[in-house]
Design an enzyme around this catalytic site. Structure first.
Site, PDB file in Angstrom:
ATOM      1  N   ASP A 242       0.819  -1.209   0.000  1.00  0.00           N
ATOM      2  CA  ASP A 242       0.000   0.000   0.000  1.00  0.00           C
ATOM      3  C   ASP A 242       0.853   1.260   0.000  1.00  0.00           C
ATOM      4  O   ASP A 242       1.934   1.283   0.588  1.00  0.00           O
ATOM      5  CB  ASP A 242      -0.915  -0.019   1.237  1.00  0.00           C
ATOM      6  CG  ASP A 242      -2.114   0.892   1.066  1.00  0.00           C
ATOM      7  OD1 ASP A 242      -2.351   1.372  -0.059  1.00  0.00           O
ATOM      8  OD2 ASP A 242      -2.807   1.123   2.066  1.00  0.00           O
TER       9      ASP A 242
ATOM     10  N   HIS B 263       2.494   2.786  -8.936  1.00  0.00           N
ATOM     11  CA  HIS B 263       2.397   1.324  -9.101  1.00  0.00           C
ATOM     12  C   HIS B 263       3.664   0.800  -9.792  1.00  0.00           C
ATOM     13  O   HIS B 263       4.234  -0.204  -9.389  1.00  0.00           O
ATOM     14  CB  HIS B 263       1.163   0.937  -9.915  1.00  0.00           C
ATOM     15  CG  HIS B 263      -0.125   1.359  -9.278  1.00  0.00           C
ATOM     16  ND1 HIS B 263      -0.375   1.186  -7.935  1.00  0.00           N
ATOM     17  CD2 HIS B 263      -1.238   1.951  -9.790  1.00  0.00           C
ATOM     18  CE1 HIS B 263      -1.591   1.660  -7.655  1.00  0.00           C
ATOM     19  NE2 HIS B 263      -2.122   2.128  -8.762  1.00  0.00           N
TER      20      HIS B 263
ATOM     21  N   LEU C 286      10.998 -20.937  -2.299  1.00  0.00           N
ATOM     22  CA  LEU C 286      10.075 -19.923  -1.770  1.00  0.00           C
ATOM     23  C   LEU C 286       8.771 -20.027  -2.543  1.00  0.00           C
ATOM     24  O   LEU C 286       8.795 -20.091  -3.770  1.00  0.00           O
ATOM     25  CB  LEU C 286      10.668 -18.522  -1.951  1.00  0.00           C
ATOM     26  CG  LEU C 286       9.718 -17.325  -1.747  1.00  0.00           C
ATOM     27  CD1 LEU C 286       9.319 -17.178  -0.279  1.00  0.00           C
ATOM     28  CD2 LEU C 286      10.351 -16.024  -2.237  1.00  0.00           C
TER      29      LEU C 286
HETATM   30  C1  IPE Z   1      -1.532   0.024  -3.422  1.00  0.00           C
HETATM   31  O1  IPE Z   1      -1.294   1.385  -3.490  1.00  0.00           O
HETATM   32  C2  IPE Z   1      -1.623  -0.602  -4.784  1.00  0.00           C
HETATM   33  C3  IPE Z   1      -2.869  -1.328  -5.081  1.00  0.00           C
HETATM   34  C4  IPE Z   1      -3.939  -1.349  -4.347  1.00  0.00           C
HETATM   35  C5  IPE Z   1      -2.906  -2.044  -6.334  1.00  0.00           C
HETATM   36  P1  IPE Z   1      -2.510   2.400  -3.505  1.00  0.00           P
HETATM   37  O2  IPE Z   1      -2.898   2.627  -4.936  1.00  0.00           O
HETATM   38  O3  IPE Z   1      -3.598   1.925  -2.622  1.00  0.00           O
HETATM   39  O4  IPE Z   1      -1.850   3.709  -2.932  1.00  0.00           O
HETATM   40  P2  IPE Z   1      -2.538   4.803  -1.996  1.00  0.00           P
HETATM   41  O5  IPE Z   1      -3.148   4.089  -0.823  1.00  0.00           O
HETATM   42  O6  IPE Z   1      -3.549   5.509  -2.815  1.00  0.00           O
HETATM   43  O7  IPE Z   1      -1.389   5.689  -1.586  1.00  0.00           O
HETATM   44 MG    MG Z   2      -4.143   2.288  -0.679  1.00  0.00          MG
END
Ligand code: IPE
Ligand code: MG
Length: 223
Positions: free
Chosen positions: A2, A19, A114
């Site tokens: 996250d 991402h 793993l």
């Molecule tokens: C996590 O990062 C990635 C996925 C859920 C695919 P976020 O996209 O939730 O990032 P924030 O929480 O908005 O910073």
């Molecule tokens: Mg998030």
């Protein structure tokens, strides 16, 4: 994993750049897991709730996960990593992505160093719903006796019955939630929360979490 969106926003970038930056975080963490000799690691890549995001971002994430899988699987295979997926395979997951998931699982199935499991189109409640549907059908067809339903039997209806319960759950980005992750499996997991945003996460952060884990006393309800 996250915090990708916030990482990007703080840099004036698009959420999807966050991402993309998460890829290095993931594979450095996998290297760290191999160094530590971890036998199991599961990462939350896409939740059943993530479909609520804007279509552009959903589409980006589907393509990104597919590209990442195809780009990294040979290397993971060479390193002895068994790649697996838990989650709903149908629904909105494109058929092509599903095929790549199945191919990668088959290709790496015999690896044992793993087991790297991707929770993809995964929800903890969805996992229990899917399992209970199969369990109820088996009871209806007299394949199981309702009186014999116990914890061990419920485990057999989870997505990965052979996966041991996690010892440690790491949540990044300063959120103090479980967010529908491995609900059954984390009953006795040690929880570790860090402010680090996922794209900044590296093997050293995993080592920090493991060190803290080692200092905890686990009693499993006993004294
Ligand atoms: C996590 O990062 C990635 C996925 C859920 C695919 P976020 O996209 O939730 O990032 P924030 O929480 O908005 O910073
Ligand atoms: Mg998030």
């Amino acid at each position: 994993m996250d915090g990708n969106g916030r990482w990007a926003q703080r840099r004036g970038l698009k959420r999807t750049d966050g991402h993309a930056a998460g890829e290095e975080a993931l594979f450095d963490t996998v290297e760290g897991a191999l160094e530590l000799g971890l036998a199991w690691m599961t990462v939350y890549a896409f939740s059943t709730e993530n479909w609520r995001r804007p279509l552009d971002e959903v589409r980006y994430l589907m393509n990104f996960n597919e590209r990442l899988l195809l780009g990294r699987r040979d290397d993971l295979h060479a390193k002895g990593v068994r790649v697996r997926f838990i989650g709903r395979r149908g629904g909105r997951v494109p058929a092509r992505v599903r095929r790549h998931i199945e191919d990668t699982e088959a290709m790496t199935a015999k690896n044992r160093r793993l087991t790297l499991t991707f929770a993809f189109n995964y929800g903890g409640r969805a996992e229990l719903v899917d399992g209970m549907q199969r369990l109820a059908a088996d009871a209806r067809d007299h394949r199981i006796d309702p009186k014999k339903v116990d914890e061990k039997m419920i485990r057999r209806y989870l997505y990965a019955p052979d996966m041991p319960d996690p010892d440690l759950l790491v949540r990044t980005s300063g959120e103090f939630r479980i967010s529908n992750y491995l609900l059954w499996e984390i009953a006795y997991s040690e929880l570790y929360f860090t402010e680090t945003l996922w794209p900044d996460f590296r093997r050293e952060h995993l080592f920090d979490a493991v060190r803290e884990f080692q200092a905890r006393e686990r009693r499993f309800g006993a004294i």
